[in-house]
Design a protein around this motif. Structure first.
Motif, PDB file in Angstrom:
ATOM      1  N   ALA A  85      11.924  -1.560  -3.112  1.00 17.30           N
ATOM      2  CA  ALA A  85      12.805  -1.467  -4.437  1.00 17.30           C
ATOM      3  C   ALA A  85      12.479  -2.029  -5.394  1.00 17.30           C
ATOM      4  O   ALA A  85      12.359  -1.119  -6.616  1.00 17.30           O
ATOM      5  N   GLU A  86      12.316  -3.202  -5.081  1.00 17.97           N
ATOM      6  CA  GLU A  86      11.766  -4.540  -6.099  1.00 17.97           C
ATOM      7  C   GLU A  86      10.356  -3.151  -7.200  1.00 17.97           C
ATOM      8  O   GLU A  86      10.213  -2.839  -8.355  1.00 17.97           O
TER       9      GLU A  86
ATOM     10  N   ASP B 114      12.753   5.781 -10.759  1.00 22.00           N
ATOM     11  CA  ASP B 114      14.040   6.426 -10.730  1.00 22.00           C
ATOM     12  C   ASP B 114      13.912   5.838  -9.136  1.00 22.00           C
ATOM     13  O   ASP B 114      12.678   6.795  -8.493  1.00 22.00           O
ATOM     14  N   TYR B 115      14.750   4.904  -8.456  1.00 24.53           N
ATOM     15  CA  TYR B 115      14.507   5.664  -7.240  1.00 24.53           C
ATOM     16  C   TYR B 115      16.306   4.682  -6.170  1.00 24.53           C
ATOM     17  O   TYR B 115      16.977   5.109  -7.016  1.00 24.53           O
TER      18      TYR B 115
ATOM     19  N   GLU C 168       1.080  -1.150   0.264  1.00 24.37           N
ATOM     20  CA  GLU C 168      -0.150   0.017  -0.325  1.00 24.37           C
ATOM     21  C   GLU C 168       0.670   0.799   0.418  1.00 24.37           C
ATOM     22  O   GLU C 168       0.456   2.410  -0.324  1.00 24.37           O
ATOM     23  N   LEU C 169       1.975   1.410   0.911  1.00 26.12           N
ATOM     24  CA  LEU C 169       3.244   2.994   0.854  1.00 26.12           C
ATOM     25  C   LEU C 169       3.472   2.394  -0.679  1.00 26.12           C
ATOM     26  O   LEU C 169       3.687   3.457  -0.729  1.00 26.12           O
ATOM     27  N   ALA C 170       4.377   1.805  -1.233  1.00 24.97           N
ATOM     28  CA  ALA C 170       4.335   1.781  -2.371  1.00 24.97           C
ATOM     29  C   ALA C 170       3.161   2.224  -3.351  1.00 24.97           C
ATOM     30  O   ALA C 170       3.827   3.185  -4.167  1.00 24.97           O
ATOM     31  N   GLU C 171       2.126   1.829  -3.458  1.00 22.47           N
ATOM     32  CA  GLU C 171       0.925   2.486  -4.271  1.00 22.47           C
ATOM     33  C   GLU C 171       1.292   3.859  -4.076  1.00 22.47           C
ATOM     34  O   GLU C 171       0.250   4.551  -5.516  1.00 22.47           O
ATOM     35  N   THR C 172       0.756   3.829  -2.951  1.00 16.28           N
ATOM     36  CA  THR C 172       0.530   5.859  -2.616  1.00 16.28           C
ATOM     37  C   THR C 172       1.698   6.121  -3.086  1.00 16.28           C
ATOM     38  O   THR C 172       1.594   7.379  -3.901  1.00 16.28           O
TER      39      THR C 172
ATOM     40  N   ALA D  34      14.006  -5.083   5.748  1.00 16.45           N
ATOM     41  CA  ALA D  34      12.829  -5.669   5.628  1.00 16.45           C
ATOM     42  C   ALA D  34      12.258  -3.686   5.824  1.00 16.45           C
ATOM     43  O   ALA D  34      12.368  -3.361   6.929  1.00 16.45           O
ATOM     44  N   PRO D  35      10.931  -3.518   4.898  1.00 18.78           N
ATOM     45  CA  PRO D  35      10.243  -4.094   4.077  1.00 18.78           C
ATOM     46  C   PRO D  35      11.366  -3.075   2.511  1.00 18.78           C
ATOM     47  O   PRO D  35      10.718  -3.008   1.170  1.00 18.78           O
ATOM     48  N   VAL D  36      12.507  -2.793   2.152  1.00 19.38           N
ATOM     49  CA  VAL D  36      13.024  -1.942   1.551  1.00 19.38           C
ATOM     50  C   VAL D  36      13.258  -2.797   0.289  1.00 19.38           C
ATOM     51  O   VAL D  36      13.772  -2.380  -0.876  1.00 19.38           O
TER      52      VAL D  36
END
Length: 154
Positions: A79-80, A88-89, A20-24, A73-75
């Motif tokens: 990243a994936e 870009d990250y 959910e954090l990634a989607e946000t 975790a959860p890095v």
């Protein structure tokens, strides 16, 4: 105000909400072609508790915080996700008092927006235990998007 850099500040408790954090973050960063910085701050005590689990044998003073963050975790999962999305990250780590180190990180990377996660707590729990997320929000040098677990309090 242009958004060129988004700082996603995470900790080990964010593993459960990583998708959910990634989607946000992707909702913000993708359309703006913004860079994402995955930031993970940790204390010396936290490092001492996990250093063997992530394959480090050096004392806290002798490690590169970016390398530790990249293994914690959860890095890797985040990243994936950003890699798969073509965003870009970079990964940044910091050793010290978590809330102040995250705010320092936001300043250092010139973040235009921050995203932090947290769990629902009662006012009494916040008063007794404090809230890292709250301290970050109140001290942040830029707007903050707060992603809260939606579990119902018991």
């Amino acid at each position: 105000m242009a958004i060129d850099t988004v700082l996603l500040a995470v900790g080990p408790m964010d593993t459960v909400r990583a998708p959910e954090l990634a989607e946000t973050v992707l909702e913000i960063a993708e359309p703006l072609d913004a860079k994402v910085v995955i930031g993970h701050a940790f204390t010396e005590d936290e490092y001492e508790d996990i250093h063997e689990d992530i394959g480090f044998d050096a004392r806290a003073d002798d490690v590169d915080p970016d390398e530790v963050a990249a293994e914690r975790a959860p890095v890797p999962e985040l990243a994936e996700r950003f890699e798969d999305a073509g965003v870009d990250y970079e990964i940044k780590g910091a050793l010290g008092e978590v809330s102040s180190k995250v705010v320092d990180m936001a300043v250092d990377v010139d973040a235009d927006r921050m995203v932090v996660g947290g769990r629902r707590r009662s006012p009494a729990e916040k008063a007794v235990l404090g809230s890292v997320s709250q301290e970050i929000i109140l001290s942040a040098p830029c707007p903050v998007t707060y992603f809260r677990d939606l579990d119902v309090m018991e």
